[in-house]
Design an enzyme around this catalytic site. Structure first.
Site, PDB file in Angstrom:
ATOM      1  N   HIS A  30       0.866  -1.186   0.000  1.00 18.65           N
ATOM      2  CA  HIS A  30       0.000   0.000   0.000  1.00 18.65           C
ATOM      3  C   HIS A  30       0.902   1.235   0.000  1.00 18.65           C
ATOM      4  O   HIS A  30       2.145   1.113  -0.021  1.00 18.65           O
ATOM      5  CB  HIS A  30      -0.951  -0.029   1.193  1.00 18.65           C
ATOM      6  CG  HIS A  30      -0.262  -0.283   2.510  1.00 18.65           C
ATOM      7  ND1 HIS A  30       0.617   0.612   3.070  1.00 18.65           N
ATOM      8  CD2 HIS A  30      -0.289  -1.351   3.342  1.00 18.65           C
ATOM      9  CE1 HIS A  30       1.071   0.133   4.208  1.00 18.65           C
ATOM     10  NE2 HIS A  30       0.547  -1.069   4.391  1.00 18.65           N
ATOM     11  N   HIS A  33       4.042   1.308   2.232  1.00 18.53           N
ATOM     12  CA  HIS A  33       5.248   0.621   1.728  1.00 18.53           C
ATOM     13  C   HIS A  33       5.932   1.450   0.648  1.00 18.53           C
ATOM     14  O   HIS A  33       7.159   1.531   0.582  1.00 18.53           O
ATOM     15  CB  HIS A  33       4.872  -0.728   1.098  1.00 18.53           C
ATOM     16  CG  HIS A  33       4.312  -1.732   2.045  1.00 18.53           C
ATOM     17  ND1 HIS A  33       2.995  -2.131   2.004  1.00 18.53           N
ATOM     18  CD2 HIS A  33       4.881  -2.434   3.044  1.00 18.53           C
ATOM     19  CE1 HIS A  33       2.778  -3.049   2.932  1.00 18.53           C
ATOM     20  NE2 HIS A  33       3.900  -3.245   3.587  1.00 18.53           N
ATOM     21  N   GLY A 144       9.027   1.138   8.592  1.00 16.33           N
ATOM     22  CA  GLY A 144       7.994   2.101   8.969  1.00 16.33           C
ATOM     23  C   GLY A 144       7.871   2.215  10.485  1.00 16.33           C
ATOM     24  O   GLY A 144       7.993   1.226  11.205  1.00 16.33           O
ATOM     25  N   LYS A 145       7.599   3.442  10.940  1.00 20.77           N
ATOM     26  CA  LYS A 145       7.351   3.645  12.368  1.00 20.77           C
ATOM     27  C   LYS A 145       6.009   3.066  12.797  1.00 20.77           C
ATOM     28  O   LYS A 145       5.720   2.978  13.974  1.00 20.77           O
ATOM     29  CB  LYS A 145       7.362   5.148  12.685  1.00 20.77           C
ATOM     30  CG  LYS A 145       8.739   5.753  12.777  1.00 20.77           C
ATOM     31  CD  LYS A 145       8.606   7.128  13.426  1.00 20.77           C
ATOM     32  CE  LYS A 145       9.903   7.887  13.382  1.00 20.77           C
ATOM     33  NZ  LYS A 145       9.729   9.245  13.959  1.00 20.77           N
ATOM     34  N   SER A 182      -2.195  -0.196   6.617  1.00 21.23           N
ATOM     35  CA  SER A 182      -1.699  -1.519   6.985  1.00 21.23           C
ATOM     36  C   SER A 182      -2.304  -2.535   6.034  1.00 21.23           C
ATOM     37  O   SER A 182      -3.461  -2.383   5.607  1.00 21.23           O
ATOM     38  CB  SER A 182      -2.140  -1.840   8.419  1.00 21.23           C
ATOM     39  OG  SER A 182      -2.080  -3.233   8.650  1.00 21.23           O
TER      40      SER A 182
END
Ligand code: PAF
Length: 276
Positions: A30, A33, A144-145, A182
């Site tokens: 998504h 990413h 990613g955080k 997500s």
């Protein structure tokens, strides 16, 4: 974009690249990413993404078999953001023998929060990430955080093994209503998708309480957990933690609030750094 299906193919492709910037994924890509790949492109002289649904990080009752595998659209998306190399091994190529040699991360960071509710999860993550690092040999790795604890666990692993890799954390991409992007959002039905923004709203209300000067963190966490439960969520945790090591904070520590909760059959996680 060039695609490698095996470790030798990847080594062949990356032969001359000394500053690869790497984004490991499990696919079902998504915009979150893609922003990691875009970041990677600014860092290295070649951008590498991987797609591998890693059985080792799923508990027996979790969604390994049903985890969405969306190969064609993943390739299109990676191509659209200019990814140079995609490493997409199957299980035989990455784990030709059962992967009995595993990386056990620091229990202080890894056995709390996600590690408490998904025992062994970070052993699976660290083991595959270590192996992917050995395959790609990147100079940079972008995470990613959104998976805040994962980022911390991996940073610590890289530091302890003195891996020559700079781990770069990238901000969470959110939908307009605040829901963190997500792959698991795809499991939500229409009604749940509307409700799902309550998770990030809850994190914002926790952050606001802290900014307003409330210092009874246990009471703030309990209030947030109760509010989610009252709206039909099954919260695993809403936790205010010290950013540096995810332990319970003392006064003056930089804070992050992390949450995991189930909506219907979908378990979502999110977090928010509080203040600077
Ligand atoms: O964040 C993920 O998608 C996975 O945990 C990772 C880092 C690709 C390891 O399988």
């Amino acid at each position: 974009m060039q695609i490698a299906r095996t470790i030798p193919e990847l080594r062949e492709l990356l032969g001359g690249a000394h500053r690869a910037a790497f984004v490991p994924t499990m696919g079902n890509l998504h915009a979150g990413h893609l922003s990691l790949v875009e970041k990677a492109r600014t860092l290295g002289d070649v951008s590498v993404a991987s797609i591998f649904v890693n059985r080792l990080q799923f508990l027996p009752h979790e969604d390994f078999d049903t985890y969405p595998r969306t190969w064609d659209s993943d390739c299109e998306k990676l191509q659209s953001v200019g990814c140079d190399v995609l490493f997409a091994p199957d299980e035989k190529a990455l784990y030709p023998q059962p992967q009995t040699c595993k990386v056990h991360p620091n229990p202080l960071i890894a056995d709390t929060l996600e590690g408490e509710f998904r025992p062994g999860f970070f052993i699976g993550v660290c083991t595959v990430v270590m192996k992917l690092f050995a395959c790609v040999q990147p100079r940079f790795a972008v995470f990613g955080k959104k998976d805040y604890q994962q980022l911390m666990v991996i940073r610590h692993m890289v530091e302890q093994f003195a891996l020559p890799i700079e781990v770069v954390g990238a901000e969470t991409e959110r939908a307009e209503d605040g829901l963190a992007l997500s792959s698991r959002n795809g499991y939500l039905d229409k009604q749940e998708r509307i409700q799902a923004s309550q998770l990030s709203a809850t994190l914002r209300s926790v952050a606001q309480a802290v900014k307003d000067g409330e210092r009874d963190f246990a009471a703030i966490e309990a209030r947030a957990t109760t509010a989610l439960a009252a709206r039909g969520w099954k919260p695993d945790y809403v936790a205010l933690r010290r950013r540096s090591d995810l332990q319970r904070p003392a006064s003056g520590d930089a804070l992050v609030v992390l949450a995991a909760a189930r909506l219907g059959n979908t378990r979502l996680i999110d977090n928010l750094e509080i203040g600077e």
